[in-house]
Design a protein around this motif. Structure first.
Motif, PDB file in Angstrom:
ATOM      1  N   ILE A 341     -75.853 -28.193 -23.640  1.00 31.56           N
ATOM      2  CA  ILE A 341     -76.999 -27.651 -24.367  1.00 31.56           C
ATOM      3  C   ILE A 341     -78.030 -27.101 -23.389  1.00 31.56           C
ATOM      4  CG2 ILE A 341     -78.995 -28.318 -25.776  1.00 31.56           C
ATOM      5  CD1 ILE A 341     -77.062 -30.192 -27.309  1.00 31.56           C
ATOM      6  N   MET A 342     -78.302 -27.849 -22.313  1.00 31.67           N
ATOM      7  CA  MET A 342     -79.233 -27.359 -21.301  1.00 31.67           C
ATOM      8  C   MET A 342     -78.760 -26.041 -20.702  1.00 31.67           C
ATOM      9  SD  MET A 342     -80.358 -30.795 -19.217  1.00 31.67           S
ATOM     10  CE  MET A 342     -81.338 -29.855 -18.047  1.00 31.67           C
ATOM     11  N   ALA A 343     -77.472 -25.966 -20.365  1.00 31.20           N
ATOM     12  CA  ALA A 343     -76.926 -24.751 -19.763  1.00 31.20           C
ATOM     13  C   ALA A 343     -76.990 -23.580 -20.733  1.00 31.20           C
ATOM     14  CB  ALA A 343     -75.489 -24.991 -19.303  1.00 31.20           C
ATOM     15  N   SER A 344     -76.698 -23.856 -22.005  1.00 30.95           N
ATOM     16  CA  SER A 344     -76.750 -22.775 -22.992  1.00 30.95           C
ATOM     17  C   SER A 344     -78.187 -22.293 -23.181  1.00 30.95           C
ATOM     18  CB  SER A 344     -76.156 -23.225 -24.322  1.00 30.95           C
ATOM     19  OG  SER A 344     -77.032 -24.057 -25.056  1.00 30.95           O
ATOM     20  N   MET A 345     -79.137 -23.216 -23.178  1.00 32.44           N
ATOM     21  CA  MET A 345     -80.540 -22.838 -23.325  1.00 32.44           C
ATOM     22  C   MET A 345     -81.037 -22.065 -22.098  1.00 32.44           C
ATOM     23  SD  MET A 345     -81.639 -23.626 -26.293  1.00 32.44           S
ATOM     24  CE  MET A 345     -81.471 -24.759 -27.673  1.00 32.44           C
ATOM     25  N   TYR A 346     -80.511 -22.410 -20.941  1.00 35.54           N
ATOM     26  CA  TYR A 346     -80.819 -21.658 -19.707  1.00 35.54           C
ATOM     27  C   TYR A 346     -80.398 -20.197 -19.882  1.00 35.54           C
ATOM     28  CZ  TYR A 346     -80.546 -20.591 -14.635  1.00 35.54           C
ATOM     29  OH  TYR A 346     -80.682 -20.042 -13.381  1.00 35.54           O
ATOM     30  N   ALA A 347     -79.212 -19.989 -20.448  1.00 33.25           N
ATOM     31  CA  ALA A 347     -78.735 -18.622 -20.693  1.00 33.25           C
ATOM     32  C   ALA A 347     -79.555 -17.937 -21.777  1.00 33.25           C
ATOM     33  CB  ALA A 347     -77.257 -18.647 -21.074  1.00 33.25           C
ATOM     34  N   VAL A 348     -79.929 -18.683 -22.811  1.00 37.50           N
ATOM     35  CA  VAL A 348     -80.770 -18.115 -23.867  1.00 37.50           C
ATOM     36  C   VAL A 348     -82.119 -17.688 -23.290  1.00 37.50           C
ATOM     37  CG1 VAL A 348     -82.079 -18.704 -25.959  1.00 37.50           C
ATOM     38  CG2 VAL A 348     -79.664 -19.355 -25.773  1.00 37.50           C
ATOM     39  N   TYR A 349     -82.712 -18.525 -22.445  1.00 39.07           N
ATOM     40  CA  TYR A 349     -84.049 -18.276 -21.893  1.00 39.07           C
ATOM     41  C   TYR A 349     -84.055 -17.086 -20.934  1.00 39.07           C
ATOM     42  CZ  TYR A 349     -88.744 -19.698 -20.316  1.00 39.07           C
ATOM     43  OH  TYR A 349     -90.088 -19.768 -20.037  1.00 39.07           O
ATOM     44  N   HIS A 350     -83.057 -17.025 -20.068  1.00 40.45           N
ATOM     45  CA  HIS A 350     -83.004 -15.936 -19.091  1.00 40.45           C
ATOM     46  C   HIS A 350     -82.387 -14.669 -19.669  1.00 40.45           C
ATOM     47  CE1 HIS A 350     -84.557 -18.041 -15.600  1.00 40.45           C
ATOM     48  NE2 HIS A 350     -83.726 -19.060 -15.831  1.00 40.45           N
ATOM     49  N   GLY A 351     -81.435 -14.837 -20.582  1.00 42.38           N
ATOM     50  CA  GLY A 351     -80.763 -13.675 -21.138  1.00 42.38           C
ATOM     51  C   GLY A 351     -79.872 -12.995 -20.117  1.00 42.38           C
ATOM     52  N   PRO A 352     -79.108 -11.993 -20.523  1.00 44.08           N
ATOM     53  CA  PRO A 352     -78.179 -11.340 -19.589  1.00 44.08           C
ATOM     54  C   PRO A 352     -78.892 -10.666 -18.424  1.00 44.08           C
ATOM     55  CG  PRO A 352     -78.324 -10.137 -21.668  1.00 44.08           C
ATOM     56  CD  PRO A 352     -79.007 -11.435 -21.886  1.00 44.08           C
ATOM     57  N   ARG A 353     -80.034 -10.034 -18.673  1.00 44.87           N
ATOM     58  CA  ARG A 353     -80.743  -9.375 -17.573  1.00 44.87           C
ATOM     59  C   ARG A 353     -81.283 -10.389 -16.567  1.00 44.87           C
ATOM     60  NH1 ARG A 353     -84.943  -5.288 -20.281  1.00 44.87           N
ATOM     61  NH2 ARG A 353     -85.184  -7.094 -21.657  1.00 44.87           N
ATOM     62  N   GLY A 354     -81.837 -11.496 -17.083  1.00 45.93           N
ATOM     63  CA  GLY A 354     -82.364 -12.506 -16.182  1.00 45.93           C
ATOM     64  C   GLY A 354     -81.284 -13.152 -15.342  1.00 45.93           C
ATOM     65  N   LEU A 355     -80.150 -13.487 -15.957  1.00 49.76           N
ATOM     66  CA  LEU A 355     -79.039 -14.087 -15.216  1.00 49.76           C
ATOM     67  C   LEU A 355     -78.531 -13.133 -14.144  1.00 49.76           C
ATOM     68  CD1 LEU A 355     -76.945 -15.816 -18.030  1.00 49.76           C
ATOM     69  CD2 LEU A 355     -78.519 -16.889 -16.418  1.00 49.76           C
ATOM     70  N   LYS A 356     -78.390 -11.858 -14.506  1.00 44.45           N
ATOM     71  CA  LYS A 356     -77.904 -10.884 -13.530  1.00 44.45           C
ATOM     72  C   LYS A 356     -78.903 -10.705 -12.396  1.00 44.45           C
ATOM     73  CE  LYS A 356     -75.740  -6.341 -13.147  1.00 44.45           C
ATOM     74  NZ  LYS A 356     -75.336  -5.107 -13.859  1.00 44.45           N
ATOM     75  N   ALA A 357     -80.207 -10.746 -12.708  1.00 40.72           N
ATOM     76  CA  ALA A 357     -81.221 -10.613 -11.661  1.00 40.72           C
ATOM     77  C   ALA A 357     -81.165 -11.787 -10.694  1.00 40.72           C
ATOM     78  CB  ALA A 357     -82.609 -10.517 -12.298  1.00 40.72           C
ATOM     79  N   ILE A 358     -80.963 -13.000 -11.219  1.00 43.55           N
ATOM     80  CA  ILE A 358     -80.834 -14.179 -10.350  1.00 43.55           C
ATOM     81  C   ILE A 358     -79.602 -14.036  -9.468  1.00 43.55           C
ATOM     82  CG2 ILE A 358     -80.379 -16.666 -10.335  1.00 43.55           C
ATOM     83  CD1 ILE A 358     -82.023 -16.803 -12.964  1.00 43.55           C
ATOM     84  N   ALA A 359     -78.477 -13.618 -10.074  1.00 36.95           N
ATOM     85  CA  ALA A 359     -77.244 -13.451  -9.311  1.00 36.95           C
ATOM     86  C   ALA A 359     -77.400 -12.386  -8.235  1.00 36.95           C
ATOM     87  CB  ALA A 359     -76.092 -13.084 -10.251  1.00 36.95           C
ATOM     88  N   GLU A 360     -78.070 -11.290  -8.561  1.00 29.18           N
ATOM     89  CA  GLU A 360     -78.259 -10.219  -7.579  1.00 29.18           C
ATOM     90  C   GLU A 360     -79.150 -10.680  -6.435  1.00 29.18           C
ATOM     91  OE1 GLU A 360     -79.681  -6.937  -9.890  1.00 29.18           O
ATOM     92  OE2 GLU A 360     -77.654  -6.222 -10.393  1.00 29.18           O
ATOM     93  N   ARG A 361     -80.167 -11.498  -6.748  1.00 29.94           N
ATOM     94  CA  ARG A 361     -81.004 -12.017  -5.667  1.00 29.94           C
ATOM     95  C   ARG A 361     -80.200 -12.930  -4.741  1.00 29.94           C
ATOM     96  NH1 ARG A 361     -85.636 -15.349  -7.890  1.00 29.94           N
ATOM     97  NH2 ARG A 361     -84.108 -17.054  -7.848  1.00 29.94           N
ATOM     98  N   VAL A 362     -79.412 -13.835  -5.341  1.00 31.61           N
ATOM     99  CA  VAL A 362     -78.583 -14.734  -4.536  1.00 31.61           C
ATOM    100  C   VAL A 362     -77.605 -13.929  -3.680  1.00 31.61           C
ATOM    101  CG1 VAL A 362     -76.804 -16.529  -4.635  1.00 31.61           C
ATOM    102  CG2 VAL A 362     -78.784 -16.656  -6.165  1.00 31.61           C
ATOM    103  N   HIS A 363     -76.955 -12.952  -4.299  1.00 31.87           N
ATOM    104  CA  HIS A 363     -75.994 -12.121  -3.580  1.00 31.87           C
ATOM    105  C   HIS A 363     -76.698 -11.296  -2.497  1.00 31.87           C
ATOM    106  CE1 HIS A 363     -72.475  -9.818  -2.712  1.00 31.87           C
ATOM    107  NE2 HIS A 363     -72.856  -8.710  -3.347  1.00 31.87           N
ATOM    108  N   GLY A 364     -77.876 -10.759  -2.825  1.00 33.16           N
ATOM    109  CA  GLY A 364     -78.620  -9.963  -1.846  1.00 33.16           C
ATOM    110  C   GLY A 364     -79.034 -10.777  -0.640  1.00 33.16           C
ATOM    111  N   LEU A 365     -79.508 -12.006  -0.863  1.00 32.66           N
ATOM    112  CA  LEU A 365     -79.886 -12.870   0.257  1.00 32.66           C
ATOM    113  C   LEU A 365     -78.661 -13.250   1.087  1.00 32.66           C
ATOM    114  CD1 LEU A 365     -82.525 -15.183  -1.466  1.00 32.66           C
ATOM    115  CD2 LEU A 365     -82.964 -13.411   0.260  1.00 32.66           C
ATOM    116  N   THR A 366     -77.515 -13.379   0.433  1.00 31.05           N
ATOM    117  CA  THR A 366     -76.273 -13.682   1.156  1.00 31.05           C
ATOM    118  C   THR A 366     -75.883 -12.504   2.052  1.00 31.05           C
ATOM    119  OG1 THR A 366     -75.554 -15.038  -0.708  1.00 31.05           O
ATOM    120  CG2 THR A 366     -73.877 -14.440   0.903  1.00 31.05           C
ATOM    121  N   VAL A 367     -76.027 -11.290   1.546  1.00 28.72           N
ATOM    122  CA  VAL A 367     -75.759 -10.096   2.354  1.00 28.72           C
ATOM    123  C   VAL A 367     -76.717 -10.026   3.537  1.00 28.72           C
ATOM    124  CG1 VAL A 367     -75.767  -7.567   2.352  1.00 28.72           C
ATOM    125  CG2 VAL A 367     -74.764  -8.810   0.421  1.00 28.72           C
TER     126      VAL A 367
END
Length: 967
Positions: A341-367
């Motif tokens: 439920i927590m994980a699903s609410m995390y996705a609801v709160y951030h939405g697809p754009r928010g999740l992708k932005a977090i992933a891009e930041r993580v990936h960008g810092l890795t690069v």
């Protein structure tokens, strides 16, 4: 006036429901002069403890929290870059406060009564949709225990689909997480499966009969492999292709369902759930429609209620272990609902754009990190990575780097003597990247800035592996991004669910007792929540103290010599216990022993677990009184004396009585070469009065989410540690990453060394605050409350089973089977009618069809218990009206229950009873009414047309295969 300056407030008085005045009234109803007299009539003298329970000093709530704070302070919380499937994350505060710290969510039970569980069912449907969308698979379940267990379950599914009942070969990529490989090997061994670990690029799948293969995407060392060709090879070899993956990475990477995966598994931990030194976290399991009916775990599906409105329920329950027993493909019972439920609410709160932005930041810092390491001379192939880098150097330099990092407050992963792993996450910031680079630079200045490195940062992922398909397009993931809207959505769902904050939940065999606030507070302390499970042991000294003390507590309570805290559910405890017995039999040259005796009354998890552990199940009869038929047991033990490995027994029995012959039963099994495993589901009736060791058992598991107050969370988390006699301690579970367990221990049964470590603080707090006397008194009151209910209900509903002296244990079974003949009323009708009175039903039709099993626990007051009894007695009166012809058999308050607010306020009312009788049948309901969110569920429709994601309402009429699982 004399003053008591030594007064200390008693937590036990807060935990136990009946006060002294209520106690005397209840004893009078039961017909005894004292509580001890009742216990003497209930618990057989032959198994009574001769000495009182011994525990350390009893603490008040305040003192226990202070003591635990000092223990927590021994843990060192460093920034973790270890990875391996566990990542630092940022739990949105609106989710932390309103779900994880909210008893309205964490005191709910598994949603068997769907009409009063629509909130968490919707949250779980969101979870399934999230997993299906991100993995590109057709169907997903509502969570599993951890990633390693999910991978093992996938292997078992592949064996069922593609292999024989046992044997065959299963390939595991060497770049899977090591703990996953460990758990898979453990699961494979008793089933005769050969696990082949190797390089997916070079393995010859024609060399053996492979029924499946498992790969990691991205790999444990960070590389994102293109598995398309390998998947085709697996299919050509006749196997299932299984992909362990990462949900955050899948916002950027091609999903497994688009490159041929048959199953996708993984953990949702990094979606807002703290690491917690290993758990609890929700794993996911997604697959194809064709395999829905053999998929492990719960599935939430869409159906309709009696008024034709959309309603949710647990679907396809006939495939679960408690129904299929030894024919089940999995023994999973409790999962990780609260965390899902927590994980699903995390996705609801951030939405697809928010999740992708977090992933891009993580990936960008890795690069950025990769560029910096290259400039510092640590050249390697950093091209195909998402968030993890493998950095190679000479062994002495590796040791220097690891030590320097720890000195700067960071943990890196030591892959081997020549390689370090660096995994970035949501919590990583540019300053962290600078700090990592500074460690690798040593005494030298960097000679560059992040801004210089970060000019024109582009993804290094190959174009062919970049995600092109949309995800999380449903409205629920695109609506609640402000905290105001998110808060209201969470609260709206919470309001649809009945929890312990509303009324007692008298489920037999479930022990829904108080989850005290003081017990829950430490769960979210960062000293416990932010530790990586594979952090150096020197940084987890607080956890070591906690584990040592809790193990001593549980050993004292059970009378056993050794404890393993690794099993992260009761089902896993059962499994670990049987594997320990198996290892013991093999050690003494009796490895051929493979028969497990199980009483016919046992919970379905028992036979399912026995088969998983490589045993043949032989069922022992029960007599008319519900006890094990000792003569049949003797005959079966003698018949299988050369192959008898174990007996699985629940005590007190699943029928709610203390069997007088339990010591004889255990002795018979020992005389014929077997060991006794005691299912700890009913330990709440033993603590301080008797023990598993006293009855003659060799091993037991403990449901910490029952007896020791870890909340059920709507269907998880739970913990199922095992306690064993001295001759079995050497076989306790080990772990491939962190040293633990016995010298000759079985392999890991959970992904983390101590399972869901962070919630062990709950049981520690409970035991520390109750003390020996409080724990014993709690057991006595649990027995009193059950006997009080039995006596109050006996004139209205026959109590099916009683002990030799006419007493029940901590629960009682009332018989409703005759009502079908006299009034056409089923037990389900009574269960649904109880909702109108504001109660969750007791356990329905288990262990006997057509009955209710009631367990009040020690935490409920006499007033609350009386309300439940009054409700059941009132319902019996409503049934009597049907029997007397005053109400029709097919249109009455029971058949139409539950009554929703929508039905109650409808303009037309054409029922042969009043609105008030329908919705306000008791005085307490008039003061505080809990309205069921939907009417009675249409179970047949929900299974016939299975929909287990959340498309639009139009799509429910004609679900698309890509969006819904239709079986």
């Amino acid at each position: 006036m004399s003053l008591n300056w030594k007064y200390q407030e008693s937590f036990a008085d807060r935990h136990i429901g009946p006060d002294e005045k209520e106690l005397h009234g209840m004893l009078k109803t039961v017909g005894v002069g004292s509580l001890d007299e009742l216990i003497d009539q209930t618990v057989p003298a032959a198994i009574r403890s001769k000495e009182p329970l011994k525990m350390a000093a009893t603490w008040s709530e305040h003192d226990a929290l202070v003591a635990l704070e000092s223990i927590a302070a021994k843990n060192q919380v460093l920034r973790s870059f270890i990875g391996m499937g566990y990542y630092d994350t940022q739990t949105p505060n609106v989710i932390l406060r309103n779900i994880l710290q909210n008893p309205g969510w964490y005191t709910q039970y598994t949603p068997y009564q769907a009409e009063i569980a629509q909130g968490r069912l919707e949250a779980l449907l969101n979870y399934q949709t999230m997993v299906m969308d991100l993995t590109g698979m057709e169907v997903a379940n509502a969570s599993l225990l951890d990633e390693g267990t999910a991978a093992a379950e996938a292997m078992a599914l592949a064996l069922h689909i593609k292999g024989e009942e046992s044997g065959g070969a299963f390939f595991v990529s060497e770049v899977c997480h090591p703990q996953t490989i460990d758990v898979v090997r453990t699961r494979a061994q008793p089933l005769g499966i050969e696990v082949v670990v190797g390089d997916h690029r070079t393995v010859d799948l024609s060399a053996k009969k492979f029924f499946g293969a498992l790969v990691q995407y991205p790999a444990t060392d960070g590389v994102v492999h293109d598995y398309r060709a390998f998947g085709e090879k697996v299919h050509a070899a006749g196997g299932l292709f299984i992909v362990a993956t990462d949900l955050l990475a899948l916002t950027l990477l091609t999903p497994p369902g688009e490159f041929g995966a048959d199953v996708a598994v993984g953990s949702a931990q990094r979606f807002g759930v703290p690491m917690g030194y290993g758990g609890p976290h929700a794993a996911f399991f997604a697959t194809k429609n064709a395999y829905t009916r053999v998929m492990p775990g719960r599935i939430i599906g869409v159906s309709e209620d009696a008024q034709g409105r959309r309603a949710l329920r647990m679907a396809l329950q006939t495939r679960e272990q408690h129904i299929r027993r030894e024919k089940a493909t999995s023994n999973i019972c409790t999962a990780q609902v609260l965390l899902a439920i927590m994980a699903s609410m995390y996705a609801v709160y951030h939405g697809p754009r928010g999740l992708k932005a977090i992933a891009e930041r993580v990936h960008g810092l890795t690069v950025l990190l990769a560029r910096g390491l290259t400039k510092l001379g640590y050249g390697a192939n950093y091209e195909n990575v998402f968030d993890t880098l493998r950095v190679e150097a000479a062994p002495p330099h590796i040791r220097t780097i690891l030590a320097a990092a720890e000195g700067k407050g960071m943990n890196f992963r030591r892959i081997d003597e020549r390689a370090i792993g660096l995994s970035l996450d949501e919590a990583t910031r540019p300053s962290d990247v600078e700090a990592i680079l500074a460690v690798f630079a040593g005494a030298k200045p960097l000679g560059f800035t992040l801004d210089e490195l970060g000019r024109d940062v582009q993804s290094t992922l190959p174009q062919g592996l970049r995600r092109a398909s949309p995800f999380l397009t449903h409205q629920v993931f695109n609506s609640y991004h402000s905290e105001t809207e998110m808060l209201r959505y969470i609260r709206r769902l919470e309001s649809r669910d009945l929890s312990l904050t509303h009324s007692m939940i008298p489920l037999g065999s479930c022990t829904m007792k108080l989850n005290a606030t003081a017990e829950m507070i430490p769960v979210t302390w960062p000293q416990f929540g932010k530790l990586h499970p594979f952090a150096p042991s020197s940084q987890a000294q607080g956890y070591k103290v906690l584990f040592d003390q809790l193990e001593q507590m549980l050993a004292s309570i059970t009378g056993f010599a050794g404890v393993s805290l690794q099993p992260n559910a009761g089902s896993q405890g059962e499994y670990a216990g049987l594997l320990v017995i198996r290892a013991y039999q093999q050690h003494r040259g009796q490895g051929h022993r493979d028969v497990c005796l199980i009483p016919s009354s046992a919970h379905g998890t028992n036979p399912a677990t026995a088969v998983m552990a490589g045993y043949q199940v032989v069922v022992v009869k029960c007599d008319e009184s519900g006890n094990i038929d000792v003569a049949d047991l003797r005959a079966k033990a003698e018949q299988h004396k050369d192959k008898l490995a174990a007996l699985m027994v629940t005590y007190p029995s699943t029928h709610g009585v203390f069997e007088e012959d339990i010591k004889e039963i255990c002795a018979v099994v020992h005389q014929h070469g077997g060991q006794v495993y005691m299912d700890g589901a009913n330990l709440n009736a033993q603590v301080g009065l008797t023990s598993p060791a006293l009855i003659g058992a060799d091993v037991c598991h403990i449901n910490l989410h029952k007896t020791f107050c870890i909340p059920h969370g709507g269907g998880g988390p739970g913990m199922g540690p095992i306690c064993v006699a001295s001759h079995l301690t050497r076989f306790l579970p080990r772990h491939s990453v962190i040293s633990t367990g016995g010298n000759e221990g079985i392999g890991a049964v959970s992904a983390a060394p101590w399972g869901s470590a962070s919630i062990l603080v709950i049981s520690w707090m409970y035991i520390a605050m109750m003390g020996a006397q409080g724990l014993t008194q709690a057991t006595k009151l649990a027995i009193l409350n059950a006997n009080y209910i039995a006596e109050r209900l006996q004139p209205h509903y026959p109590v099916l089973y009683r002990g030799k002296r006419g007493r029940v244990a901590h629960e009682c079974i009332v018989d409703l089977r005759h009502l079908k003949k006299t009034a056409g009323i089923e037990v389900e009708d009574v269960a649904k009618r109880l909702m109108d009175y504001g109660f969750h039903a007791p356990t329905v039709s288990f262990p006997v069809s057509g009955t209710l099993m009631i367990e009040p626990t020690e935490s409920e007051s006499k007033a609350e218990i009386d309300r439940l009894c009054d409700a059941l007695i009132s319902i019996r009166g409503e049934i009597r009206e049907i029997e007397e012809g005053k109400a029709p058999k097919d249109n009455n308050v029971l058949k139409n229950a539950p009554h929703t607010a929508r039905v109650f306020t409808a303009p037309e009312w054409n029922r042969p009873y009043s609105r008030e009788q329908a919705a306000f049948p008791a005085p307490w309901v008039q003061e505080h009414k809990f309205w069921p969110a939907v009417g009675r569920l249409n179970n047949v429709l929900g299974d016939r047309k299975l929909v287990c994601s959340c498309p639009s309402i139009e799509e429910y009429m004609t679900p698309e295969p890509s969006k819904a699982a239709v079986a």
